[in-house]
Design an enzyme around this catalytic site. Sequence first.
Site, PDB file in Angstrom:
ATOM      1  N   GLU A 114      -1.361  -0.681   1.362  1.00 60.48           N
ATOM      2  CA  GLU A 114      -1.647   0.732   1.656  1.00 60.48           C
ATOM      3  C   GLU A 114      -2.892   1.244   0.925  1.00 60.48           C
ATOM      4  O   GLU A 114      -2.846   2.271   0.236  1.00 60.48           O
ATOM      5  CB  GLU A 114      -0.428   1.603   1.308  1.00 60.48           C
ATOM      6  N   GLU A 171       6.269  -2.713   6.837  1.00 61.39           N
ATOM      7  CA  GLU A 171       7.202  -1.735   6.244  1.00 61.39           C
ATOM      8  C   GLU A 171       7.670  -0.819   7.362  1.00 61.39           C
ATOM      9  O   GLU A 171       6.856  -0.107   7.962  1.00 61.39           O
ATOM     10  CB  GLU A 171       6.524  -0.893   5.151  1.00 61.39           C
TER      11      GLU A 171
HETATM   12  O1  AHR Z   1       8.792   0.870   0.476  1.00 57.58           O
HETATM   13  C1  AHR Z   1       8.534   1.888  -0.421  1.00 57.58           C
HETATM   14  C2  AHR Z   1       7.043   2.208  -0.539  1.00 57.58           C
HETATM   15  O2  AHR Z   1       6.602   2.789   0.662  1.00 57.58           O
HETATM   16  C3  AHR Z   1       6.111   1.052  -0.741  1.00 57.58           C
HETATM   17  O3  AHR Z   1       5.972   0.704  -2.069  1.00 57.58           O
HETATM   18  C4  AHR Z   1       4.809   1.577  -0.216  1.00 57.58           C
HETATM   19  O4  AHR Z   1       3.985   0.543   0.284  1.00 57.58           O
HETATM   20  C5  AHR Z   1       5.217   2.581   0.831  1.00 57.58           C
HETATM   21  O5  AHR Z   1       4.544   3.788   0.670  1.00 57.58           O
END
Ligand code: AHR
Length: 503
Positions: A173, A292
């Site tokens: 990210e 994610e």
């Molecule tokens: O999964 C939780 C968090 O969400 C992760 O660390 C991050 O990559 C995202 O913002």
Amino acid sequence: MKTAEIFIDKNFKIADTDKRLFGSFIEHLGRAVYGGIWQPENPLSDENGFRRDVLELIREIHVPLVRYPGGNFVSGYHWEDGVGPKDRRPSKIELAWNVIESNQFGLNEFMAWCKEAQTEPMMAINLGTRGIEDAKNIMEYCNIGKGTYYSDLRRSHGIKDPYNIKLWCLGNEMDGPWQMGHKTADEYGRIAQEAGRIMRMIDPDIELVACGSSSLDMPTFGSWEETVLEHCYDQADYISLHTYYGNPEDNTPDFLASSVAMDDFIRSVISICDCVKAKKRSKKTINLSFDEWNVWYHSKEQDEKLQRWVQAPHQLEDIYNHEDALLVGSMLITLLKHADRVKIACLAQLVNVIAPIMTSDTGAWRQTTFYPYMHASVFGRASVLQTNVNVLTYESIYGDAPYLDAVAVEDEEKETLTLFAVSKDLSEPMEVTCDLRQYEGYEIVEHIELVNNDLKAVNTQKNPENVIPGHSSKSRIEDGKLITVLQPKSWNVIRLSHRRGLL
Ligand code: AHR
């Protein structure tokens, strides 16, 4: 009663699912590692400190891939702190989640755990506070046999053979202003290209995931992907997507429509990848790593009250209810429908932290979301069929949303056909039909359903079977047609097989 028609055709296959579509994620965050997968002092753990009860549940899902060690955590991580003699490992402040990281669990523990969990690693490198030099060193530690500083360091830590880790994330990210070492798209695209180039010099067989946007809502969405790919098209194999949905306003129809937004997100990223491909006149296609995705909102208020600089607090511990399981089901259907381009996806995360599996010191249990994830992973590894659904839609914040999400997967060799379906009708059963004349001789093996009258019903350690799947007897085949009735607000898996396979 609403009705719906599903159309499939054996000749219209989207793609074979890459098993990595059913991956997950373990970050050094909250109780995911400490007290989740690893708890040496607990009698439920094995001689390596791995929680046996958790491993069992993970193996039940057949999780094929686990992303590690973050997440936001990786952007400040020094992997060297987590290898070698434990009494020499430093405790450090961890700025992604405002905690203390003891480093008692690290790369080698994770790799040993992967073996026990029967899964593969997806390793992320720190391109936040570190860079190319670190990318080179960790590759040398993991993938070189012997005779160099870092490979010999690994051997001195008791690991004779290289791990040969094949899948790597180039940071996490990096578009997010919250990220340690946050970068502009130009800055990140350049470092991703150079880190990837150096990593490939060490091991040409690796696959690399470049960071896409942290969500569709990021102000830089679109231009971020385009610029990053302009820079690192040669090195990247995948671009990442991340998304989390929630229902803070308690509007279930809108919440369940979130899969429409996920679908839009995927389509947009595919368009951008292909636009850059066209501009570069490249023969190479960039695929998508949805590394994610989940529901995340229940714990947010609570997490704001957390004390800083403690170890492994109860962080991001969402307790999932029945409607969350329905959305997870719809999100899985969305991913499957894009199996031609989404090759990797990670349910974020796996244990305790926004997870399908929860633990306490005395046991582990399955959250509601465990079930659709497990069903998709176990029964979804086949060819995805183009699945057209004719059903009424309703208005939502994301546009028109269908009352039924469905996708079919076929395994020609095993002669099986599986239909995954979510009914978003909140009050009435729905009659669903599907022409199966191309599947002569197929019979229904089972119709699994996850149904609950209470959208807010949850599983807890005391009541772990409050929301569990059951079997429906409402599916039949008549005159070459599957006829079924789906319960309101339900997740369904209808499994068919040629009768030859049933004998
Ligand atoms: O999964 C939780 C968090 O969400 C992760 O660390 C991050 O990559 C995202 O913002």
